[in-house]
Design an enzyme around this catalytic site. Structure first.
Site, PDB file in Angstrom:
ATOM      1  N   ASP A  32       0.717  -1.278  -0.049  1.00 55.75           N
ATOM      2  CA  ASP A  32      -0.090   0.115  -0.056  1.00 55.75           C
ATOM      3  C   ASP A  32       1.036   1.255   0.223  1.00 55.75           C
ATOM      4  O   ASP A  32       1.631   1.566   0.768  1.00 55.75           O
ATOM      5  CB  ASP A  32      -1.047   0.032   1.240  1.00 55.75           C
ATOM      6  CG  ASP A  32      -1.977  -0.986   1.338  1.00 55.75           C
ATOM      7  OD1 ASP A  32      -1.999  -1.750   0.500  1.00 55.75           O
ATOM      8  OD2 ASP A  32      -2.702  -1.060   1.882  1.00 55.75           O
ATOM      9  N   ASP A  46     -15.077  -2.935  -1.698  1.00 57.93           N
ATOM     10  CA  ASP A  46     -14.826  -2.798  -0.026  1.00 57.93           C
ATOM     11  C   ASP A  46     -15.970  -2.398   0.509  1.00 57.93           C
ATOM     12  O   ASP A  46     -16.678  -1.548   0.249  1.00 57.93           O
ATOM     13  CB  ASP A  46     -13.849  -1.567  -0.289  1.00 57.93           C
ATOM     14  CG  ASP A  46     -12.642  -1.668  -1.193  1.00 57.93           C
ATOM     15  OD1 ASP A  46     -12.309  -2.666  -1.350  1.00 57.93           O
ATOM     16  OD2 ASP A  46     -12.176  -0.629  -1.724  1.00 57.93           O
TER      17      ASP A  46
END
Length: 238
Positions: A8, A129
């Site tokens: 990330d 998500d």
């Protein structure tokens, strides 16, 4: 089942967030390309990258580190975060990404998902998500009333190559993935489903694999913290 080590990116660094909170970021490597090399050297078959800044900005922000990663490793890389128009999709794929992940735009502009999947067969995935089963967008900052399974069913005939299902409340919390919800999603559609959020032990990976319907798992913090040994995990999943 494929294990996808996660990198990330926030402000050019490899970080992990807690439940998607940008103010709760832990830096694990100042050189993301070095981290990518470590994962590849350990035997990873794929890498999963998220441009965190891009997810909030709506456009790629960490393009430099991504290009360095692509020039450093030979394994396929998938990326999400800030990919919200055809020009960005084309640009990323031309630069060497194996596939792009469309998240926010899958909710706001599903027509683009269909157009992209048709234009680039096998190279467009969707990121769902979810918090309590409902999809969140714009770096998880905005919650919707869209049910994750309903959206997956709506898009499964678009030609997408995979669905990445992230349980936001599990992400970065090291508390285990939402195996039940991910398996339910995988059983609801014919598209391969990848689990993300909370994958923190070999036992987590074993349980995901034993569902028989989940095709992959993404793990970040557990690999950085050493809770999961990548080589051992890859051997177990063979």
């Amino acid at each position: 089942m494929i294990l996808y080590p996660a990198i990330d990116l926030k402000d050019g660094q490899a970080v992990r967030l807690l439940r998607g909170d940008m103010d709760k970021a832990t830096v694990f490597n100042d050189a993301p390309a070095d981290q990518a090399r470590r994962f590849a050297d350990a035997g990873a078959e794929w890498l999963h990258i998220v441009d965190l800044n891009g997810a909030f900005a709506g456009t790629p922000v960490n393009a430099g580190p991504v290009r360095e990663i692509l020039s450093t490793v030979d394994i396929p890389v998938q990326l999400g975060g800030g990919v919200r128009d055809m020009a960005t999709i084309e640009r990323w794929l031309e630069q060497g990404l194996a596939r792009v992940i469309l998240g926010t735009v899958a909710v706001e502009n599903p027509t683009l998902v269909r157009e992209a999947a048709k234009a680039f067969p096998g190279r467009v995935a969707v990121g769902l998500d979810a918090r309590n089963g409902k999809v969140a967008t714009k770096g998880w900052a905005e919650e919707t009333d869209v049910d994750a399974i309903d959206l997956a069913r709506e898009l499964e005939d678009a030609g997408i190559c995979a669905i990445i299902h992230t349980d936001i409340d599990r992400d970065g919390a090291m508390g285990g993935p939402n195996t039940e919800a991910t398996a339910a999603l995988a059983r609801a559609v014919d598209v391969p489903v990848i689990a993300s959020g909370g994958v923190s032990s070999l036992e987590d990976l074993r349980r995901l694999k034993e569902t028989g319907v989940i095709s992959g798992a993404i793990s970040g913090r557990a690999l950085y913290d050493g809770a999961i040994d990548l080589e051992e995990a890859l051997e177990m999943l063979k």
